[in-house]
Write a protein that holds these residues in place. Structure first.
Motif, PDB file in Angstrom:
ATOM      1  N   ALA A   1      35.695  50.344  72.938  1.00  0.00           N
ATOM      2  CA  ALA A   1      34.306  50.725  73.348  1.00  0.00           C
ATOM      3  C   ALA A   1      33.664  49.782  74.756  1.00  0.00           C
ATOM      4  N   GLN A   2      34.395  48.660  74.566  1.00  0.00           N
ATOM      5  CA  GLN A   2      33.601  47.626  75.595  1.00  0.00           C
ATOM      6  C   GLN A   2      35.103  47.519  76.818  1.00  0.00           C
ATOM      7  N   GLY A   3      35.814  48.383  76.776  1.00  0.00           N
ATOM      8  CA  GLY A   3      36.846  48.458  77.721  1.00  0.00           C
ATOM      9  C   GLY A   3      37.976  47.915  77.803  1.00  0.00           C
ATOM     10  N   GLU A   4      38.217  47.143  76.458  1.00  0.00           N
ATOM     11  CA  GLU A   4      39.531  46.253  76.537  1.00  0.00           C
ATOM     12  C   GLU A   4      40.661  47.220  75.921  1.00  0.00           C
ATOM     13  N   TYR A   5      41.866  47.088  76.681  1.00  0.00           N
ATOM     14  CA  TYR A   5      43.060  47.873  76.233  1.00  0.00           C
ATOM     15  C   TYR A   5      43.699  47.303  75.171  1.00  0.00           C
ATOM     16  N   ILE A   6      44.283  48.056  74.171  1.00  0.00           N
ATOM     17  CA  ILE A   6      44.962  47.515  72.931  1.00  0.00           C
ATOM     18  C   ILE A   6      46.194  48.329  72.635  1.00  0.00           C
ATOM     19  N   SER A   7      47.165  47.533  72.498  1.00  0.00           N
ATOM     20  CA  SER A   7      48.454  47.940  71.958  1.00  0.00           C
ATOM     21  C   SER A   7      48.777  47.714  70.456  1.00  0.00           C
ATOM     22  N   PRO A   8      48.543  48.637  69.735  1.00  0.00           N
ATOM     23  CA  PRO A   8      48.392  48.460  68.116  1.00  0.00           C
ATOM     24  C   PRO A   8      49.752  48.002  67.698  1.00  0.00           C
ATOM     25  N   GLU A   9      50.807  48.455  68.340  1.00  0.00           N
ATOM     26  CA  GLU A   9      52.102  48.015  67.764  1.00  0.00           C
ATOM     27  C   GLU A   9      52.517  46.593  67.777  1.00  0.00           C
ATOM     28  N   LYS A  10      51.860  46.170  68.957  1.00  0.00           N
ATOM     29  CA  LYS A  10      51.993  44.706  69.144  1.00  0.00           C
ATOM     30  C   LYS A  10      51.452  43.850  68.194  1.00  0.00           C
TER      31      LYS A  10
END
Length: 677
Positions: A542-551
């Protein structure tokens, strides 16, 4: 007509009355053959009424006339809300805004403002040297600098940098390592005044990223705000990790120990005031840029690997904000009395607004508040945005006052806003709240809410400065023929490419100039865009941070008691949660070492075990340098393995993320609810 009985100028109500009387008399004539009365007859009729009746009619007419004159009116949309975009011939399904000049895309709004330098000069001219930059200490009034003061300081700072060896050229990159403050804008304007390029540095990217940016952009000069940040920069130089860095300009009060430390490693540390003083003594005439010149390089955090340096020209930036102006110019065009408040991240602001209603601490107050929000929400649905209703005076004035009481517009972006939150904000704040969608590679936004369209669930229509098309993503079953696919953007707001990274530029920017965003969109019947998915397993919080869940999963899977796990997050939440499947053989022994006893099934329900596993995951995350926003905040312990048979794994034993999300939907909601309690 009927002037002799007009009261308070209420002609319309009496005309309505006379029209009704005429209709009735004409109907009587048809039934009985009577003569239709003329105006003299009506005059005699009204003259025969008692004075008290006439006064009553006049008073009613006056009240109704006042209500008509002052009643709230919906915002008039600049185009049909049923047809907000249209397909462009010969652009492969690309769509444009209905507010576009159909001959070309918008590149600028004012002829004399085609670069960021010219934009500021236009502001100086229009304002008549009015207030420009304001800042304040807590509980203190704002202190303002005028446009001329800002211009003067920018020219002095830029001249001082040139005197010390910087070039007035788009090849000269200047790092700015600071939080939002007036000196940030002055530093940026100094660069634009002499055709230099701004490169923002963010400590949220981490020390490795800062080193990478300084080296990639060959930055020799960094302007920073605090001593602590200067010390970080000097430590990099001392370790020979940023050999190009030769000058640090400090906004805060200079520390003599810092100067000595810099001298020891070959870095000239000086105060911003010192550089400006040099610029006053050795002033240089401005050498402004052209629209095609590079203005800023914004490094995006990405999800894996090093940050990417998005190269934006002056023309890119001007085109993008000109698109916003074009969409809103009929309803809320900015004027010289407006103030722009930089409030990032907005997630914190939304939280503060909600906290104001923790005061609704009784069932009656909550009931009244919900009723007020629904009534204001009904007005918003009909297109009416206002802050002077009875509900505003009773309930929402405190929220509006906390934002200054003069709020006219809010723009939210970075990640989709919950429809519930968006609806509440529009009702409670009593101002126009717009949602934008885009990314750094298209300068900022490429879609924007059309004024008057306050329906949630979409991100608006294309801006007048760009086209948008959807392209097939067959591996995820999205096809443009069905109005679904990867969102692609083309126009003068689309970036030049990534700095010194032609490979990733080619992956993102195709030969025809289309920016491939990686987001999956869907066209709605009214020509607005809805974001429904990501092409890869990447998402924004929601705050705009990208996430790579696999990492994150690849790090957490090292936890001794864990056999499988699924990390979940979405753009309506500000943190991550996880589903953990413990190892049936290892977990009971691991738990026993921690004094937690029981069978496998019982342990999976044990809150102490859950806490211990969560702590171990966070420990591994910290050891692997995960950011705080990349760490899970709550987990659910699931006792059955993901498998091909239960539909949660592919034949190659990879996680089926959409199926996992749906399978654990209820548990995920419970995890988030527990966090918010």
């Amino acid at each position: 007509m009927l002037a002799f009985v007009l009261v308070s100028g209420s002609l319309w109500i009496l005309l309505e009355l006379s029209s009704t009387l005429m209709e009735k008399m004409q109907a009587q004539e048809m039934l009985s053959g009577l003569r239709v009365p003329d105006m003299d007859d009506l005059g005699r009729f009204f003259s025969s009424l008692p004075t008290s009746t006439l006064v009553g009619i006049g008073a009613l007419a006056a009240v109704l006339a006042y209500w008509l004159a002052t009643r709230p009116r919906p915002i008039k949309p600049p185009c049909s809300l049923l047809h907000q975009s249209e397909e462009v011939p010969h652009e492969g399904g690309g769509r444009r805004s209905m507010m576009c000049d159909h001959s070309k895309l918008l590149t600028h709004y004012h002829d004399d403002a085609r670069t960021m330098y010219e934009v500021f000069q236009r502001g100086l001219h229009i304002s008549g040297d009015g207030p420009c930059l304001g800042s304040r200490l807590p509980n203190q009034p704002y202190k303002w600098m005028s446009y001329k003061e800002v211009t003067s300081r920018a020219e002095h700072l830029g001249s001082g940098l040139l005197y010390q060896g910087c070039k007035a050229s788009p090849d000269q990159f200047i790092g700015v390592f600071a939080q939002n403050r007036p000196e940030w804008i002055i530093s940026e304007l100094a660069c634009y005044t002499y055709s230099m390029v701004v490169v923002p540095l963010y400590d949220t990217l981490g020390p490795d990223a800062i080193r990478f940016i300084i080296n990639t952009a060959d930055i020799s000069t960094v302007i920073c705000d605090k001593v602590e940040k200067a010390q970080v920069l000097l430590a990099n130089v001392e370790r020979a990790e940023t050999p190009a860095l030769r000058r640090i300009v400090l906004m805060d009060v200079l520390d003599s120990a810092l100067v000595e430390r810099g001298h020891g490693c070959g870095v000239h540390v000086q105060a911003m005031q010192e550089v400006e003083a040099l610029g006053r003594d050795y002033h240089r005439k401005p050498l402004p840029p052209s629209p095609d010149d590079l203005s800023i390089v914004c490094f995006t955090s990405g999800t894996t690997g090093n940050p990417k340096g998005v190269m934006l020209t002056h023309g890119n930036v001007v085109a993008d904000f000109s698109g916003f102006l074009k969409v809103t110019d009929k309803v809320i065009f900015p004027n010289q009395d407006d103030c722009l408040i930089s409030f990032l991240p907005l997630a914190h602001m939304f939280e503060r607004l909600i906290e104001i209603f923790s005061q609704a601490n009784s069932p009656l107050k909550r009931c009244l508040l919900n009723f007020a929000a629904k009534r204001k929400g009904a007005e918003v649905s009909s297109g009416i945005i206002r802050s002077n209703s009875v509900w505003d005076k009773i309930f929402f004035s405190k929220i509006q006052a906390s934002l200054g009481g003069r709020l006219r517009m809010i723009i939210t972006g970075a990640a989709p806003t919950s429809p519930t939150v968006l609806g509440f904000l529009r009702a409670a704040l009593g101002c126009q709240v717009y949602e934008a969608y885009g990314q750094t590679e298209c300068t900022a936004g490429c879609t924007f809410t059309t004024p008057g369209d306050w329906t949630p669930g979409h991100v608006g229509a294309p801006l007048p400065c760009n086209l948008i098309k959807l392209v097939d993503v067959p591996e995820k079953n999205y096809f443009a023929a069905k109005g679904e696919g990867e969102v692609c953007v083309k126009g003068p707001n689309v970036f030049m490419g990534y700095l010194k990274d032609p490979e990733r530029t080619a992956e993102t920017l195709d030969p025809d100039g289309w920016l491939h965003t990686g987001d999956i969109g869907k066209w709605l019947p009214n020509g607005t865009l809805k974001i429904v998915d990501r092409k890869k397993h990447i998402f924004k919080l929601a705050q705009g941070e990208y996430i790579s869940p696999e990492k994150i999963e690849n790090i957490y899977i090292r936890s001794e008691p864990v056999a499988q796990l699924y990390v979940h997050g979405d753009s309506l939440q500000s943190c991550l949660v996880g589903i953990v499947v413990p190892d049936t053989e290892v977990m009971p022994m691991w738990a026993k070492k921690k004094g937690i006893l029981g069978t496998y099934k019982d342990l999976c329900k044990n809150t102490e075990l859950k806490k211990a596993i969560l702590e171990d995951l966070v420990r591994l995350g910290k050891a692997s340098s995960l950011h705080s926003f990349e760490q899970v905040k709550n987990i659910y312990i699931h006792s059955e393995m993901f498998s091909i048979e239960n539909g949660l794994l592919t034949p190659t034993l990879k996680a089926k993320r959409p199926e996992l999300r749906e399978f654990f939907k209820e548990k995920i909601e419970q995890l988030y609810s527990a966090i918010s309690m």
